[in-house]
Design a protein around this motif. Sequence first.
Motif, PDB file in Angstrom:
ATOM      1  N   PRO A  32       3.631  -7.144   7.175  1.00 42.73           N
ATOM      2  CA  PRO A  32       4.691  -8.088   6.803  1.00 42.73           C
ATOM      3  C   PRO A  32       5.704  -7.466   5.837  1.00 42.73           C
ATOM      4  O   PRO A  32       5.473  -6.379   5.318  1.00 42.73           O
ATOM      5  CB  PRO A  32       3.930  -9.230   6.138  1.00 42.73           C
ATOM      6  N   ASN A  33       6.808  -8.148   5.604  1.00 42.14           N
ATOM      7  CA  ASN A  33       7.806  -7.681   4.629  1.00 42.14           C
ATOM      8  C   ASN A  33       7.152  -7.496   3.269  1.00 42.14           C
ATOM      9  O   ASN A  33       6.359  -8.325   2.848  1.00 42.14           O
ATOM     10  CB  ASN A  33       8.945  -8.687   4.484  1.00 42.14           C
ATOM     11  N   GLY A  34       7.510  -6.422   2.627  1.00 42.25           N
ATOM     12  CA  GLY A  34       6.947  -6.170   1.305  1.00 42.25           C
ATOM     13  C   GLY A  34       5.522  -5.668   1.337  1.00 42.25           C
ATOM     14  O   GLY A  34       4.859  -5.613   0.305  1.00 42.25           O
TER      15      GLY A  34
ATOM     16  N   GLY B  63       4.651  -2.724   1.860  1.00 43.59           N
ATOM     17  CA  GLY B  63       4.607  -1.377   1.314  1.00 43.59           C
ATOM     18  C   GLY B  63       4.731  -0.290   2.372  1.00 43.59           C
ATOM     19  O   GLY B  63       4.351   0.853   2.139  1.00 43.59           O
ATOM     20  N   LYS B  64       5.301  -0.624   3.509  1.00 42.22           N
ATOM     21  CA  LYS B  64       5.424   0.356   4.589  1.00 42.22           C
ATOM     22  C   LYS B  64       6.397   1.465   4.192  1.00 42.22           C
ATOM     23  O   LYS B  64       6.072   2.647   4.279  1.00 42.22           O
ATOM     24  CB  LYS B  64       5.922  -0.334   5.873  1.00 42.22           C
ATOM     25  N   SER B  65       7.595   1.050   3.749  1.00 38.47           N
ATOM     26  CA  SER B  65       8.567   2.064   3.311  1.00 38.47           C
ATOM     27  C   SER B  65       8.006   2.849   2.144  1.00 38.47           C
ATOM     28  O   SER B  65       8.172   4.074   2.070  1.00 38.47           O
ATOM     29  CB  SER B  65       9.870   1.398   2.885  1.00 38.47           C
ATOM     30  N   THR B  66       7.360   2.128   1.241  1.00 35.25           N
ATOM     31  CA  THR B  66       6.786   2.785   0.070  1.00 35.25           C
ATOM     32  C   THR B  66       5.776   3.845   0.491  1.00 35.25           C
ATOM     33  O   THR B  66       5.758   4.946  -0.064  1.00 35.25           O
ATOM     34  CB  THR B  66       6.104   1.741  -0.832  1.00 35.25           C
ATOM     35  N   LEU B  67       4.966   3.534   1.489  1.00 35.48           N
ATOM     36  CA  LEU B  67       3.960   4.491   1.947  1.00 35.48           C
ATOM     37  C   LEU B  67       4.628   5.771   2.448  1.00 35.48           C
ATOM     38  O   LEU B  67       4.234   6.878   2.066  1.00 35.48           O
ATOM     39  CB  LEU B  67       3.113   3.858   3.057  1.00 35.48           C
TER      40      LEU B  67
ATOM     41  N   ASP C 176      11.658   5.238   9.425  1.00 35.02           N
ATOM     42  CA  ASP C 176      11.515   3.943   8.760  1.00 35.02           C
ATOM     43  C   ASP C 176      12.408   2.910   9.449  1.00 35.02           C
ATOM     44  O   ASP C 176      13.625   2.934   9.292  1.00 35.02           O
ATOM     45  CB  ASP C 176      11.880   4.071   7.279  1.00 35.02           C
ATOM     46  N   GLU C 177      11.795   2.055  10.213  1.00 37.48           N
ATOM     47  CA  GLU C 177      12.488   0.979  10.929  1.00 37.48           C
ATOM     48  C   GLU C 177      13.715   1.435  11.711  1.00 37.48           C
ATOM     49  O   GLU C 177      14.827   0.955  11.478  1.00 37.48           O
ATOM     50  CB  GLU C 177      12.890  -0.130   9.953  1.00 37.48           C
ATOM     51  N   PRO C 178      13.513   2.351  12.667  1.00 34.87           N
ATOM     52  CA  PRO C 178      14.671   2.800  13.449  1.00 34.87           C
ATOM     53  C   PRO C 178      15.195   1.719  14.388  1.00 34.87           C
ATOM     54  O   PRO C 178      16.286   1.864  14.931  1.00 34.87           O
ATOM     55  CB  PRO C 178      14.106   3.968  14.262  1.00 34.87           C
TER      56      PRO C 178
ATOM     57  N   HIS D 297       7.440  -0.200  12.074  1.00 34.98           N
ATOM     58  CA  HIS D 297       7.875  -1.028  13.182  1.00 34.98           C
ATOM     59  C   HIS D 297       7.676  -2.504  12.865  1.00 34.98           C
ATOM     60  O   HIS D 297       6.734  -2.882  12.194  1.00 34.98           O
ATOM     61  CB  HIS D 297       7.073  -0.647  14.419  1.00 34.98           C
ATOM     62  N   HIS D 298       8.599  -3.342  13.369  1.00 34.06           N
ATOM     63  CA  HIS D 298       8.478  -4.769  13.077  1.00 34.06           C
ATOM     64  C   HIS D 298       8.147  -5.613  14.295  1.00 34.06           C
ATOM     65  O   HIS D 298       7.609  -6.697  14.179  1.00 34.06           O
ATOM     66  CB  HIS D 298       9.772  -5.287  12.446  1.00 34.06           C
ATOM     67  N   ASP D 299       8.474  -5.086  15.487  1.00 30.23           N
ATOM     68  CA  ASP D 299       8.298  -5.884  16.687  1.00 30.23           C
ATOM     69  C   ASP D 299       6.885  -5.686  17.233  1.00 30.23           C
ATOM     70  O   ASP D 299       6.596  -4.719  17.920  1.00 30.23           O
ATOM     71  CB  ASP D 299       9.349  -5.461  17.713  1.00 30.23           C
TER      72      ASP D 299
ATOM     73  N   SER E  53       1.712 -11.744 -10.528  1.00 25.54           N
ATOM     74  CA  SER E  53       2.144 -10.800 -11.565  1.00 25.54           C
ATOM     75  C   SER E  53       3.656 -10.661 -11.528  1.00 25.54           C
ATOM     76  O   SER E  53       4.304 -10.457 -12.545  1.00 25.54           O
ATOM     77  CB  SER E  53       1.471  -9.452 -11.364  1.00 25.54           C
ATOM     78  N   ARG E  54       4.221 -10.797 -10.347  1.00 21.69           N
ATOM     79  CA  ARG E  54       5.667 -10.688 -10.233  1.00 21.69           C
ATOM     80  C   ARG E  54       6.350 -11.861 -10.946  1.00 21.69           C
ATOM     81  O   ARG E  54       7.352 -11.701 -11.620  1.00 21.69           O
ATOM     82  CB  ARG E  54       6.064 -10.668  -8.758  1.00 21.69           C
ATOM     83  N   GLN E  55       5.779 -13.044 -10.779  1.00 25.05           N
ATOM     84  CA  GLN E  55       6.383 -14.198 -11.418  1.00 25.05           C
ATOM     85  C   GLN E  55       6.324 -14.102 -12.933  1.00 25.05           C
ATOM     86  O   GLN E  55       7.185 -14.602 -13.632  1.00 25.05           O
ATOM     87  CB  GLN E  55       5.654 -15.479 -10.980  1.00 25.05           C
TER      88      GLN E  55
ATOM     89  N   ARG F  32      12.999  -5.593 -11.856  1.00 23.14           N
ATOM     90  CA  ARG F  32      14.271  -5.287 -11.222  1.00 23.14           C
ATOM     91  C   ARG F  32      14.044  -4.918  -9.773  1.00 23.14           C
ATOM     92  O   ARG F  32      13.559  -3.852  -9.445  1.00 23.14           O
ATOM     93  CB  ARG F  32      14.939  -4.102 -11.929  1.00 23.14           C
ATOM     94  N   GLU F  33      14.400  -5.820  -8.908  1.00 25.95           N
ATOM     95  CA  GLU F  33      14.144  -5.593  -7.484  1.00 25.95           C
ATOM     96  C   GLU F  33      15.193  -4.677  -6.874  1.00 25.95           C
ATOM     97  O   GLU F  33      14.954  -4.001  -5.896  1.00 25.95           O
ATOM     98  CB  GLU F  33      14.182  -6.929  -6.724  1.00 25.95           C
ATOM     99  N   THR F  34      16.371  -4.707  -7.487  1.00 27.48           N
ATOM    100  CA  THR F  34      17.503  -4.048  -6.837  1.00 27.48           C
ATOM    101  C   THR F  34      17.359  -2.533  -6.806  1.00 27.48           C
ATOM    102  O   THR F  34      17.881  -1.887  -5.928  1.00 27.48           O
ATOM    103  CB  THR F  34      18.795  -4.411  -7.562  1.00 27.48           C
TER     104      THR F  34
END
Lengths: 269, 477
Positions: free
Chosen positions: A49-51, A53-57, A173-175, A205-207, A258-260, A265-267
């Motif tokens: 799912p979103n977030g 950590g795929k890109s992070t990995l 990453d998500e081509p 991949h997302h699909d 923990s985020r709440q 800084r998400e940006t």
Amino acid sequence: MTNVNPPHTGKQNPPIEVHDLTVAYEQKPVLWDIDFELPESKMTAIVGPNGAGKSTLIKAAMGLIPSSAGYTLIYGKPLDKQRRNVAYVPQRESVDWNFPISVMDVVLMGRYPHLRLFQRPSRKDREIATESLKQVGMEEYAKRQISQLSGGQQQRVFLARALAQDAAIYLLDEPFAGVDAATETVIFNKLQELRTLNKTVVVVHHDLQSVPDNFDWVMLLNLRMVAFGPVDTTFTDENLQKTYGGRLNILSQMVERSRQQRFIRETES
Amino acid sequence: MDLFFEFFSLQDPNIRYVLAGTILLGISAGALGCFAILRRRALVGDAVAHAILPGVCLAFIVAGGKDPFMLIIGAFIFGLLSMVTMDFITRNSRIAPDAAIGMVLSVFFGLGVVLLTFIQSTGYIDQSGLDDFLFGQAAAMVGTDVRVFGGLSLLILVLLIMAYKELKLVSFDIPFARSIGYPVKRMEFLLALLMVMTITAGIQAVGVVLMAAMLIIPAAAARYWTDSLRVMLVIAAGVGAFSGITGSFMSFTAPAMPTGPWMVVSAALMFLISFLLAPGRGEIARHVQRKKLSFKIACENILKTIYSLEEADGRTDRVRTCGELAKKRHIPERKLQKVLTSLLKKGLIAWYRGNPDGYVLTVTGRDEAQRLVRVHRLWEQYLNQQLHIAEDHVHEDAESMEHLITSDIEDQLRRSLGSPALDPHKSKIPYKDDGGKGGRPGSKLPDGDNRINNDPEEYPLKPGKSDKDHKKREGRS
Ligand SMILES: Nc1ncnc2c1ncn2[C@@H]1O[C@H](COP(=O)(O)OP(=O)(O)OP(=O)(O)O)[C@@H](O)[C@H]1O
Ligand SMILES: [Mg+2]
């Protein structure tokens, strides 16, 4: 592209080994203890799912962001000795598409690992870059400024840059984010071709629907590795439930809490 | 005027020196500035420039007067120090980068002003020329100064050209650069170093307060003219050089005036010219483009209006009067006149005099109108069918999209919708290839015949004689 065999140092060394990788942003872990060995000459999908950590990995495995623990080996050797063999295709949003640069110049950057510092690309490099553009059906756009491209075309340019690099391992990453069906086919065909040339391909991949038809292996990720293996045995409803059934996942609940509680800084990425 | 010739005849070796120095400075600052603005580091440049002042003052104290080598060392140390401080603050606190930049700028500059007043109050140190470093004084440069500051500019240029490929990569895509093992940290440091060097090279001619403008303005002006980094660097260098020349000239004619402001003003003038006149991106070009597009839209709308009137009463042989069209389209009379004249010229409509006077579509005009109606309705159908937008919400969007849909996109629409017969409002979608039966109401004319098949009883029509005639008559109606 020439059919370069990956530089084996014996069959037993896999293209990528990641050991005990843990990554934290501002003291909050987003990836826990990831440990895997990629199979040679296979296409692997990383889903989650979103977030999750795929890109992070991918970034951490490539050493682009600091990790709190763990390390990566490429064909059994330290990453820094093997970078030329790994082509990384970042998420499209990672660059400024208004930058004054032509499509050709971007693709030529794929040749930089083959050049010495301060050495200019040669005619040979230009030919390779043109060839790569041709392979993704973008040769007519070589002179265009990159801001005049559509999302799918931008993605193809990034793929052409990776092809020009002529690596043994491709990390994308998500081509397929925001590309139309035609471009999706072009990219899939190209990746499949790479596999027949014995290259190792990893795609975030997302699909989910297109996973069984197009990939050999799959990694299900949600802050930790839920499952990893051949698609037939791993891409099961049960595993998907474990990955995407968000509410049951205590780990993600804790991350959310923990985020709440703390300013973050998400940006910055 | 005499001054002008005296200056540009370059007889005076001093003038030659000063001119060479400022031109070199303008070139290197302009080129480096491109990287600064593309990497969004323009404000950092401003902070560094201001932060150099204490270094300049300390150099005066240590050397007991003006000494170019000391100045460079002092400026360099404080330039780097300010960069490290900004970096340290953003890294180790929750203060956002812009606040950190502002803090460093004002604190370092404040310290500089304190040192400046201290030097002025002691009187022990030879302080002549110290004030010049605030706003610059090119004419104050003597041989050694020019050699030192000009040499520094030259060094910057050489480094920029040598590391062009690397700097381009690091400015465009850092993650990729890291992934292929490029020494990104070192490249970023090189850029920081080059920036400090440029600013140092400019303290004599431009001064610390305005130096950042020489980095930012030429680069910003150059961006208007090109989409190629290489060309952008050259243009920015040119704008920088031009400001350099202006600066030295002013410094020569009015020695009491500081040079920096003149250089900045002339760079700003070049920016203004670029902003207004650059083809494609400049404001005037964009205004003309917008006007053209809006006129094209008005023309197409009138064609469509005539077509829909034909559709409504099924008669292609009936003239539509100016008033009729104006009422239908809510368009001011004068604009309508211009539109009609342009359509007449393009042969899309024909004017007929009679009772009443008016216009009919020619065959090509009808084809064009039909195409517009077709893409309009296809688009509505597309929105409704494939994007599931309610049929009472699709018209507005199609009104604007119809002017932008190319034949390529039209083909794609037709393929993906399977050439539907009706749009969401159950109106017929007119196709060219359905032999004039479908959407072409009352089209009894054979192709290529644009004569009017009128009924002389009802509408006694005669073709209008000339364009002038048409205007005269329309003016009256
Ligand atoms: N620079 C950063 N600073 C702080 N937190 C971050 C940063 N980048 C990512 N995160 C957090 O780390 C987590 C993983 O992010 P990541 O981008 O790896 O997810 P992803 O699986 O690629 O998601 P997506 O499908 O949206 O691309 C997210 O919760 C995100 O909020
Ligand atoms: Mg991601």
